[in-house]
Every structure is written in C-alpha cells, then in structure tokens.
Enzyme design. Structure first.
Site, short mmCIF file in Angstrom:
data_model
loop_
_atom_site.label_atom_id
_atom_site.label_comp_id
_atom_site.label_asym_id
_atom_site.label_seq_id
_atom_site.Cartn_x
_atom_site.Cartn_y
_atom_site.Cartn_z
N ALA A 12 0.83 -1.20 0.00
CA ALA A 12 0.00 0.00 0.00
C ALA A 12 0.87 1.26 0.00
O ALA A 12 0.56 2.23 -0.69
CB ALA A 12 -0.93 0.00 1.20
N TYR A 13 1.94 1.26 0.76
CA TYR A 13 2.84 2.41 0.80
C TYR A 13 3.46 2.64 -0.57
O TYR A 13 3.47 3.76 -1.08
CB TYR A 13 3.92 2.17 1.86
CG TYR A 13 4.91 3.30 1.99
CD1 TYR A 13 4.57 4.45 2.71
CD2 TYR A 13 6.17 3.23 1.41
CE1 TYR A 13 5.46 5.49 2.84
CE2 TYR A 13 7.07 4.27 1.54
CZ TYR A 13 6.71 5.40 2.26
OH TYR A 13 7.60 6.44 2.37
#
Length: 109
Positions: A12-13
């Site tokens: 996600a990052y």
C-alpha cells in the site's frame, strides 16, 4: 524511492508513492497549458527529527549507508534548496517531473 523498487511488505505504501508520481504527471499534462506546473520531489533517507525517532534500526541505516554513493544521509536543507528552485521562475520550463533527491541511492533515468 518506494515507487520504483520492490518491497515484499509495504504494498500500500509503494502504491501510494507511485500514485503521487502519476498524479504529478497528470496535473502537469492537464493544466500545463494554463501555466500550472506540477513537480514532485522523491527523497531518500533524510535525517529529520522525526526520522531519527522512527523505527529505522541501526542495521537498516547501515545497509542504506553501504548501498548509496553519497557519504552521508540527506538533511532537510538538501530538499529545501531543490524545492525553492522548482518554485522559482528559473524552473518555469520544468513540469511533470519526479526528482529523486537521495544521494545517488537510486541511480536511474
């Protein structure tokens, strides 16, 4: 740098960073004719007060130090000068770019 390298833990990052890069190009291409410039600064390890308090282990910092050509990590002023330039009239022909400011930690086009 996370938008350009693989990481088996932080999908996600990394996706959010790649999205910022794409958004930078979108804004520049969509509103550039109206004189709107949009550029992005993609920093490497910058030793801010908050970065020093983060969960970067001594081992992680040593690995980063060994893999980058620069003899030191970044300081906030390293980024401030680049941002000031990008905001200046001297950079009026720069648009839609992602500048990697990382001491050479990621050598690429």
């Amino acid at each position: 740098m996370s938008a350009h390298v693989g990481d088996h833990q932080r999908a996600a990052y990394q996706t959010s960073k790649a999205g910022i890069n794409a958004l930078t190009r979108h804004v520049a291409s969509r509103w550039g004719k109206q004189g709107i410039r949009c550029n992005c600064v993609s920093p490497g390890v910058v030793m801010t007060e908050s970065a020093e308090k983060m969960a970067l282990t001594p081992e992680a910092l040593e690995f980063a130090r060994m893999t980058m050509p620069s003899p030191r990590f970044g300081q906030p002023g390293d980024l401030a000068g680049v941002v000031a330039f990008l905001l200046s009239d001297d950079a009026e022909w720069i648009n839609g770019q992602v500048w990697s400011i990382n001491g050479g930690a990621m050598l690429r086009e």
